[in-house]
Design an enzyme around this catalytic site. Structure first.
Site, PDB file in Angstrom:
ATOM      1  N   LYS A  48     126.247 -22.276 -81.861  1.00 21.79           N
ATOM      2  CA  LYS A  48     126.106 -22.664 -83.275  1.00 21.79           C
ATOM      3  C   LYS A  48     125.845 -24.163 -83.304  1.00 21.79           C
ATOM      4  O   LYS A  48     126.763 -24.971 -83.238  1.00 21.79           O
ATOM      5  CB  LYS A  48     127.403 -22.329 -84.020  1.00 21.79           C
ATOM      6  CG  LYS A  48     127.235 -22.001 -85.496  1.00 21.79           C
ATOM      7  CD  LYS A  48     126.686 -23.126 -86.335  1.00 21.79           C
ATOM      8  CE  LYS A  48     127.720 -24.194 -86.651  1.00 21.79           C
ATOM      9  NZ  LYS A  48     127.126 -25.367 -87.321  1.00 21.79           N
ATOM     10  N   GLY A  96     133.236 -32.507 -81.641  1.00 22.69           N
ATOM     11  CA  GLY A  96     133.083 -32.992 -83.007  1.00 22.69           C
ATOM     12  C   GLY A  96     134.324 -33.724 -83.463  1.00 22.69           C
ATOM     13  O   GLY A  96     135.024 -34.364 -82.658  1.00 22.69           O
ATOM     14  N   SER A  97     134.632 -33.609 -84.739  1.00 21.73           N
ATOM     15  CA  SER A  97     135.726 -34.394 -85.320  1.00 21.73           C
ATOM     16  C   SER A  97     137.093 -33.783 -85.000  1.00 21.73           C
ATOM     17  O   SER A  97     137.206 -32.576 -84.751  1.00 21.73           O
ATOM     18  CB  SER A  97     135.554 -34.485 -86.833  1.00 21.73           C
ATOM     19  OG  SER A  97     135.630 -33.185 -87.391  1.00 21.73           O
ATOM     20  N   THR A 116     137.956 -30.952 -87.595  1.00 24.67           N
ATOM     21  CA  THR A 116     137.331 -29.645 -87.357  1.00 24.67           C
ATOM     22  C   THR A 116     137.866 -29.037 -86.063  1.00 24.67           C
ATOM     23  O   THR A 116     138.058 -27.818 -85.974  1.00 24.67           O
ATOM     24  CB  THR A 116     135.797 -29.784 -87.342  1.00 24.67           C
ATOM     25  OG1 THR A 116     135.392 -30.372 -88.579  1.00 24.67           O
ATOM     26  CG2 THR A 116     135.112 -28.452 -87.188  1.00 24.67           C
ATOM     27  N   GLY A 117     138.126 -29.870 -85.054  1.00 28.77           N
ATOM     28  CA  GLY A 117     138.704 -29.367 -83.797  1.00 28.77           C
ATOM     29  C   GLY A 117     140.032 -28.668 -84.039  1.00 28.77           C
ATOM     30  O   GLY A 117     140.317 -27.603 -83.465  1.00 28.77           O
ATOM     31  N   GLU A 147     136.411 -31.509 -77.468  1.00 31.28           N
ATOM     32  CA  GLU A 147     136.036 -32.902 -77.168  1.00 31.28           C
ATOM     33  C   GLU A 147     135.864 -33.586 -78.515  1.00 31.28           C
ATOM     34  O   GLU A 147     134.909 -33.313 -79.244  1.00 31.28           O
ATOM     35  CB  GLU A 147     134.759 -32.904 -76.329  1.00 31.28           C
ATOM     36  CG  GLU A 147     134.570 -34.211 -75.596  1.00 31.28           C
ATOM     37  CD  GLU A 147     133.812 -35.187 -76.441  1.00 31.28           C
ATOM     38  OE1 GLU A 147     134.483 -35.928 -77.215  1.00 31.28           O
ATOM     39  OE2 GLU A 147     132.592 -35.229 -76.352  1.00 31.28           O
ATOM     40  N   CYS A 181     130.584 -40.138 -78.838  1.00 23.46           N
ATOM     41  CA  CYS A 181     132.028 -39.881 -78.702  1.00 23.46           C
ATOM     42  C   CYS A 181     132.675 -40.907 -77.785  1.00 23.46           C
ATOM     43  O   CYS A 181     133.790 -41.334 -78.012  1.00 23.46           O
ATOM     44  CB  CYS A 181     132.270 -38.475 -78.196  1.00 23.46           C
ATOM     45  SG  CYS A 181     131.239 -38.032 -76.800  1.00 23.46           S
ATOM     46  N   GLU A 231     138.060 -43.970 -85.556  1.00 24.07           N
ATOM     47  CA  GLU A 231     136.715 -43.742 -85.024  1.00 24.07           C
ATOM     48  C   GLU A 231     135.717 -43.931 -86.159  1.00 24.07           C
ATOM     49  O   GLU A 231     135.739 -43.194 -87.148  1.00 24.07           O
ATOM     50  CB  GLU A 231     136.585 -42.331 -84.439  1.00 24.07           C
ATOM     51  CG  GLU A 231     135.251 -42.142 -83.757  1.00 24.07           C
ATOM     52  CD  GLU A 231     135.046 -40.757 -83.152  1.00 24.07           C
ATOM     53  OE1 GLU A 231     135.261 -39.760 -83.853  1.00 24.07           O
ATOM     54  OE2 GLU A 231     134.659 -40.693 -81.973  1.00 24.07           O
TER      55      GLU A 231
END
Ligand code: NAD
Length: 481
Positions: free
Chosen positions: A177, A230-231, A234-235, A252, A286, A383
């Protein structure tokens, strides 16, 4: 404008067949704000169909392929990626706003991942275990089954290469995705995988919205492993969804990575790494070196030279191959602007000049260098994901370690010193997944295991280590007397 494509961006690849989705989304070129095309927007039903197709592949041709054959498919795919590197570069530059040289480097890295994992597929061995008299015990490395790959927009090709490449090498069937704002190279990759001879369903690609298609994949009970980049937010959601099905997750989640410059460092050698590791891909990396810790005795000198470097950088549309392109979207630009409101009390010591003729609807942000910044300031903790770095002075080695380790993240660190013993001490003391001594990033390093600790995530991708993550271990104990 998009070049001629060998695939339809309004289609998804499920079970080896391209099919249109009911809904589509507009894909915006962040360099000028124009609409590039309509792209597929997968529904829950599309994702479900992709998982079923992956299961069928495992029960069919793909599941019967030997490690050698899987490796050959990947190696052929790597060759095709190289042959189509020009188109992949153009697509990434248009879609993500990545300057063409940086987009090309990503295409080459994608090919390299396919080559590396193609060559490694038949080199992951089990072991025999000395055990009780009358037993023979050995281990088998086996695929998890269906693996879900939820990929962000900042390095689509590299992240697809490192996660899908390793998963396919180990015999998993993948559902990918891509991010809704960056899926052209993922679709091109799917097209090339078909050409390379992957059986139907070994790789399925379902672009769509995170909250719908991404969440459908993360919560699907037919998925046995999830990989997400990702963020943090969301992780966390994805790990929670995966927990319902008790499946492993590789996360990650970015970082606030430091480079530490000691007074005895080779400043000339360090300088390009200090600046470029913060500004590459407009800071949307990242492992961006967003904090530069500088020992007080060389602080003014390093700060002045970094400031000069900022003023000399170029900024512009991706196609003009500047040093710095736009951000991925106006949404990210707005997000960064709100984070930078916290910087009103900080000295900004350099900005990259913005050309007058930048397309007004492009997602451009002026690169900024701040310093000195207190280590606990929000700009030194959060970040930012933009072309902004902070300079933090320090006095002693202990201070440097404490400041470097003093965020919620732990992805990457760089250390610049000629003192070998100090290098060894720092390599042990820094709480990160990677430490670079007198360099930063080591040129990308497809071979080098990568991942974080703390809120940077867990699990490792890249290198041989990823092959263990994308497989499971079975112990076989035979009693034969
Ligand atoms: P995000 O984490 O929300 O999106 C990354 C991927 O996750 C995309 O494919 C998205 O569609 C998918 N996704 C989103 N919500 C989901 C859900 N509920 N379930 C399943 N999948 C979902 O990132 P973003 O909103 O695009 O960017 C926000 C911030 O995230 C950035 O500013 C940056 O700080 C961070 N980020 C980090 C990285 C990294 O490399 N670590 C990459 C992209 C973004």
């Amino acid at each position: 404008m998009l070049p001629n494509l060998p695939f339809d961006p309004g289609h998804i690849l499920v079970g080896g067949t391209w099919r249109a989705t009911v809904e589509t989304l507009s894909l915006i070129n962040p360099s000028d704000g124009t609409t590039l095309c309509q792209i597929a927007c997968s529904t829950v039903a599309d994702v479900n169909a992709a998982v079923t197709a992956a299961q069928d592949a495992l029960n069919g041709d793909w599941g019967r392929k030997s490690a050698l054959e899987r490796g050959r498919c990947l190696t052929r795919l790597g060759q095709l990626v190289l042959e189509h590197a020009d188109l992949l570069t153009t697509l990434e530059a248009l879609d993500v706003g990545k300057p063409v040289s940086q987009a090309r480097a990503d295409a080459i890295a994608l090919a390299r991942y396919c080559e590396f994992y193609g060559g490694a597929a038949d080199k992951v061995h089990g072991t025999t275990i000395p055990y009780l008299d009358g037993y023979t015990v050995y281990t088998l490395r086996e695929p998890h089954g269906v693996t879900g790959h939820i990929v962000p927009w900042n390095y689509p090709m590299q992240i697809i290469g490192r996660s899908v490449g390793a998963a396919l090498a180990m015999g998993n069937a993948c559902v990918l995705k891509p991010a809704e704002d960056a899926c052209l190279t993922a679709l091109m990759f799917a097209h090339l995988a078909k050409e390379a001879g992957f059986p139907d369903g070994a790789l399925n690609v379902v672009p769509g919205l995170g909250a719908e298609a991404g969440a459908a994949l993360a919560r699907h009970p037919g998925v046995q492993h999830l990989s997400f980049t990702g963020s943090v937010q969301t992780g966390r959601t994805i790990q929670t969804l995966a927990a319902e099905n008790v499946v492993p997750v590789t996360l990650e989640l970015g970082g606030k990575s430091p480079q530490i410059v000691f007074e005895d460092a080779d400043i000339d050698a360090a300088l390009p790494f200090l600046v470029n590791a913060g500004l590459q891909n407009a800071g949307q990396t990242c492992s961006a070196a967003s904090r530069i810790l500088i020992q007080r005795g060389v602080y003014d000198r390093v700060a002045a030279r970094m400031a000069d470097a900022y003023r000399a950088k170029s900024i512009g549309p991706a196609s003009s191959d500047p040093d710095i392109g736009p951000l991925i979207s106006v949404k990210q630009k707005t997000r960064l602007a709100s984070l930078l409101e916290a910087a009103h009390d900080l000295p900004c010591i350099a900005e990259t000049p913005m050309p007058d003729d930048l397309p007004p609807k492009g997602a451009y942000v002026q690169p900024r260098l701040y310093g000195p910044v207190p280590p606990d300031h929000p700009l030194a903790q959060d970040e930012l994901f933009g072309p902004v770095q902070v300079l933090i002075p320090f006095d002693t080695e202990e201070d440097a370690i404490r400041i470097a380790n003093g965020t919620i993240y732990g992805l990457v660190a760089g250390v610049w010193t000629r003192d070998g013993a100090r290098q060894m001490r720092l390599a042990k003391a820094l709480k990160t997944g990677q430490v670079f001594l007198n360099n930063y990033g080591a040129g990308g390093g497809v071979e080098l295991p990568f991942g974080g600790i703390g809120k940077s995530g867990h699990g490792r991708e890249k290198g041989f280590e990823a092959l263990y993550g994308f497989s499971t271990l079975k112990t076989v104990a035979a009693k034969h007397g």
